[in-house]
Design a protein around this motif. Structure first.
Motif, short mmCIF file in Angstrom:
data_model
loop_
_atom_site.label_atom_id
_atom_site.label_comp_id
_atom_site.label_asym_id
_atom_site.label_seq_id
_atom_site.Cartn_x
_atom_site.Cartn_y
_atom_site.Cartn_z
N LYS A 363 0.85 -1.19 0.00
CA LYS A 363 0.00 0.00 0.00
C LYS A 363 0.88 1.24 0.00
CE LYS A 363 -4.14 1.47 2.33
NZ LYS A 363 -5.00 1.36 3.48
N LYS A 364 0.41 2.29 -0.65
CA LYS A 364 1.19 3.53 -0.72
C LYS A 364 0.97 4.39 0.52
CE LYS A 364 3.01 3.70 -4.92
NZ LYS A 364 4.45 3.50 -4.91
N PHE A 365 2.01 5.07 0.92
CA PHE A 365 1.87 6.09 1.95
C PHE A 365 1.37 7.37 1.29
CE2 PHE A 365 4.12 5.16 6.03
CZ PHE A 365 4.44 3.85 5.78
N ILE A 366 0.70 8.17 2.06
CA ILE A 366 0.35 9.51 1.60
C ILE A 366 1.35 10.48 2.20
CG2 ILE A 366 -1.37 11.35 1.77
CD1 ILE A 366 -3.49 9.11 1.87
N LYS A 367 1.91 11.33 1.38
CA LYS A 367 2.85 12.31 1.93
C LYS A 367 2.03 13.44 2.54
CE LYS A 367 6.72 15.32 0.87
NZ LYS A 367 6.16 16.54 1.42
N ALA A 368 2.24 13.68 3.82
CA ALA A 368 1.44 14.70 4.49
C ALA A 368 2.33 15.86 4.91
CB ALA A 368 0.78 14.08 5.71
N THR A 499 -4.01 10.68 -10.76
CA THR A 499 -3.72 11.97 -11.38
C THR A 499 -3.96 13.12 -10.41
OG1 THR A 499 -5.95 12.29 -12.23
CG2 THR A 499 -4.43 11.08 -13.65
N VAL A 500 -4.39 12.78 -9.19
CA VAL A 500 -4.59 13.84 -8.20
C VAL A 500 -3.28 14.06 -7.45
CG1 VAL A 500 -5.88 14.52 -6.13
CG2 VAL A 500 -7.03 13.27 -7.96
N GLY A 501 -2.89 15.30 -7.30
CA GLY A 501 -1.63 15.61 -6.63
C GLY A 501 -1.80 15.73 -5.14
N LYS A 502 -1.13 16.69 -4.56
CA LYS A 502 -1.12 16.83 -3.11
C LYS A 502 -2.50 17.21 -2.57
CE LYS A 502 2.77 18.33 -1.36
NZ LYS A 502 3.78 19.35 -1.17
N ILE A 503 -2.87 16.61 -1.46
CA ILE A 503 -4.16 16.95 -0.84
C ILE A 503 -3.86 17.50 0.55
CG2 ILE A 503 -6.33 16.00 0.01
CD1 ILE A 503 -6.09 13.83 -2.10
N VAL A 508 -12.27 23.62 7.84
CA VAL A 508 -13.55 23.76 7.14
C VAL A 508 -13.37 23.77 5.62
CG1 VAL A 508 -14.75 24.94 9.00
CG2 VAL A 508 -13.40 26.27 7.39
N TYR A 509 -12.15 23.63 5.16
CA TYR A 509 -11.90 23.62 3.73
C TYR A 509 -10.66 22.76 3.47
CZ TYR A 509 -8.31 26.95 5.07
OH TYR A 509 -7.23 27.52 5.67
N SER A 510 -10.37 22.52 2.21
CA SER A 510 -9.18 21.73 1.86
C SER A 510 -8.64 22.23 0.52
CB SER A 510 -9.52 20.25 1.72
OG SER A 510 -10.14 19.78 2.87
N PHE A 511 -7.44 21.81 0.22
CA PHE A 511 -6.87 22.06 -1.10
C PHE A 511 -6.51 20.73 -1.73
CE2 PHE A 511 -5.70 25.91 1.30
CZ PHE A 511 -6.25 26.88 0.48
N PHE A 512 -6.64 20.66 -3.03
CA PHE A 512 -6.11 19.47 -3.71
C PHE A 512 -5.62 19.88 -5.09
CE2 PHE A 512 -9.72 18.65 -6.60
CZ PHE A 512 -10.74 19.37 -5.98
N GLU A 513 -4.65 19.13 -5.57
CA GLU A 513 -4.09 19.46 -6.88
C GLU A 513 -4.62 18.48 -7.92
OE1 GLU A 513 0.29 21.10 -5.43
OE2 GLU A 513 0.12 19.13 -6.36
#
Ligand code: AMP
Length: 625
Positions: A363-368, A499-503, A508-513
């Protein structure tokens, strides 16, 4: 019909497990119980801890043994005292409505005479750790000549701890025709070898992929500079106000240092390691189990067999020496179908180890990203707000004070009152996190950051960013973590997760690439979409992608100019990190107090007993990084 009855379990057992809340069998129970109930197979079950393994073998044992006879018919071997007690207790609970069922727990670090007495009185099921079991066999105090079933639970752990020879010796005292059931979380060659040696065409059951971890665990890593590790760790903890976590360190000294620093900083933490006496370990575990401790700082050896439900986070403060140990560590969370997060705090040089672990767990890690001071304050604020909203009011007790309280606030508007109430705790965090530095390892890791994101989507040639950073008005308050948000975005937009980049999930909001060519598709897909009755809003973020960010985050900017000024004073750069200062709010303060009443107690170097071998480090034969 009750699904356990359908599997072939009798009514009195089903009644007992219903009382324990077992309504439906877990997947491993569903698949193994019918096989084991035949009593005619050897069996290998590849399953993580927390999947319901104990009942998977415990229920068939209760069906298959003859409880009119009072001699050992089943032997369950497991790696640790904690697990031994747990299994014994579980089997006794399953058998609560049966007559004449005798189960004995045989483990080191407790009076042997008591265990011998129980064996003498007559038992059918022996649950044992190998060291003490062998001791009792050598005293000729037990007769295994009529054993029909041997269960090797957490076989990989037992081998890991060097119990191979003891297991060989114990099994040689049992009849050849017995059936052997082996359970293991991983299947290294040593376990394969044991299966081959003791079993005859075993029925093999794999829950999930071989050697993989529990699918309910989200794996994250944070890259920080070594000197910022402790501060980064604290920030992760502060960002998760309801954390109930186990923090893994590599050495006993490190566990003590971290626990001491945390306690000094006002956190509710304690350490668990091999130098504690059994009694001291029990005491720490009791406090943790009862949730009087929020953070348990442990070594791998001491944490073996810890079976506590609802652990929200496993934090690898240091990565384990052996890759396989990561699976055991992370398996302490997400038990019994729950979800959990396993976090690794690493420096840039350790990225290779993360990749190695990924291969083992499949399983892949998510870079946080280490949350900013603002993120933490926001998260804590909403945590306080939720707490106030959900608190149970003791009407009877509070009633007598109400007139005075109302009088005190009579000149205040509702809004003012709410602001002040929320600020009581919030101000502490504002103070502490004012001017808090960015702890994500910077310049030298820039190249690696890009490499990481490359896994999710290729960059445009020529180095120009192929990603656009989007804002979405959903975040952790809507109970999204990165994995959830990724799933939600992909489901709605039908773009591929790769194809989704950094999340970046905020309060109350988020960013995603997303890739530039997907921006329109994403924006269009979210037109007229609602989440829990609220329109979902997507905007192109002014910050650009993480590649071309540079000028600090928008939210931080607005924060600096606004609310934060009210916070005043407080945190002075990085000095507080190691020192006394720090947050001393709410529940956490209790930890410090308790610890001092503990005195230096748990530094007692008394763990030399032979029978307590599971508490000692054993020779290593595992894959190392
Ligand atoms: P185990 O893997 O045996 O340690 O089980 C992990 C946890 O799941 C324990 O707390 C069990 O009580 C619980 N459990 C096991 N089987 C079931 C079931 N069928 N339904 C609900 N909880 C279960």
């Amino acid at each position: 019909m009750n699904p356990f009855i359908e599997l072939g379990i009798r009514h009195d057992i089903v009644n007992a497990i219903s009382e324990l809340g077992f309504e439906n069998p877990t997947p491993i129970q569903e698949q193994s119980i019918p096989v084991l109930l035949t009593g005619s197979n050897d069996f290998v079950g590849l399953a993580q801890t927390g999947t319901g393994k104990t009942a998977a073998f415990g229920l068939p044992l209760l069906e298959l043994l003859d409880f009119e006879e009072n001699h050992p018919q089943a032997l369950v071997l497991c790696p640790t005292r904690e697990l031994c007690l747990q299994i014994t207790n579980d089997i006794k609970n399953y058998a609560k409505q049966m007559n004449n069922v005798h189960v004995v727990a045989v483990y080191g670090g407790a009076s042997i005479s008591d265990q011998l007495r129980q064996i003498k009185r007559g038992v059918q099921i022996v649950v044992a750790t190998p060291g003490r079991m062998l001791d009792i066999i050598n005293r000729k105090a037990i007769d295994f000549s009529q054993v029909k079933f041997v269960v090797l639970d957490e076989a990989d752990e037992m081998l890991n701890m060097g119990f191979q020879e003891d297991i060989d010796n114990i099994l040689s005292t049992t009849p050849d025709e017995k059936k052997t059931w082996l359970f293991s979380a991983t299947m290294p060659t040593e376990v394969r070898r044991i299966a081959k040696k003791y079993m005859n065409e075993p029925f093999e059951l794999t829950m999930g992929t071989k050697n993989t971890g529990n699918a309910n665990i989200e794996h994250e890593y944070y890259i920080v500079r070594a000197r910022d590790k402790y501060a980064a760790f604290k920030r992760i903890v502060d960002f998760n106000p309801d954390i109930f976590g186990i923090v893994f360190c590599r050495t006993k000294i490190e566990t003590q240092d971290i626990a001491e620093a945390l306690i000094k900083d006002g956190y509710n933490a304690d350490s668990l390691h091999g130098d504690l006496s059994q009694q001291q370990r029990d005491k720490v575990m009791k406090r943790y189990r009862e949730r009087n401790l929020q953070l348990l700082i442990a070594t791998d050896v001491a944490a073996r067999g810890i079976d506590v439900n609802d652990v929200t986070h496993v934090i690898n403060y240091s990565l384990p020496d052996e890759v396989e140990n990561y699976t055991h560590r992370s398996g302490r969370t997400a038990r019994a179908g729950k979800t959990g997060v396993s976090i690794a705090i690493v420096n840039a040089k350790e990225l290779g180890k993360i990749r190695q672990i990924e291969r083992v767990i499949g399983k892949k890690f998510i870079k946080a990203e280490i949350p900013t001071g603002f993120d933490v304050c926001e998260k804590q604020l909403f945590s306080i707000v939720h707490k106030v909203h959900n608190v149970t009011v003791n009407e009877e007790q509070i009633e007598q004070y109400l007139p005075r309280i109302i009088e005190e606030f009579k000149d205040m508007t509702k809004e003012d009152f709410i602001k002040r109430f929320a600020s009581i705790e919030f101000n502490r965090f504002l103070d502490y996190y004012e001017n808090a530095p960015d702890l994500n390892a910077g310049v030298e890791e820039g190249r690696r950051d890009r490499d990481d994101r490359g896994e999710r989507g290729e960059r445009a040639p020529g180095g120009k960013s192929a990603f656009t950073r989007l804002f979405i008005n959903l975040g952790s308050v809507d109970e999204f973590n990165r994995g959830d948000l990724l799933g939600y975005i992909c489901n709605t937009t039908k773009i591929s997760g790769r194809t989704v980049g950094k999340i970046d999930v905020k309060g109350v909001y988020s960013f995603f690439e997303v890739q530039n060519e997907d921006v329109e598709k994403v924006m269009t897909s979210y037109k007229d979409i609602e989440f829990k009755g609220r329109p979902v809003r997507i905007e192109i973020s002014g910050e650009g992608t993480s590649d071309n960010r540079g000028g600090g985050e928008r939210r931080e900017g607005s924060y600096r100019g606004g609310e934060r000024r009210e916070g005043g004073g407080g945190y002075r750069g990085g000095e507080r990190r190691e020192g006394g200062g720090g947050y001393r709010g709410g529940e956490r303060r209790e930890g410090g107090g308790e610890r001092s009443s503990n005195g230096g107690g748990f530094r007692d170097f008394s763990g030399k007993r032979r029978e307590d071998r599971q508490g000692q480090d054993r020779p290593e034969r595992r894959r190392r990084f």
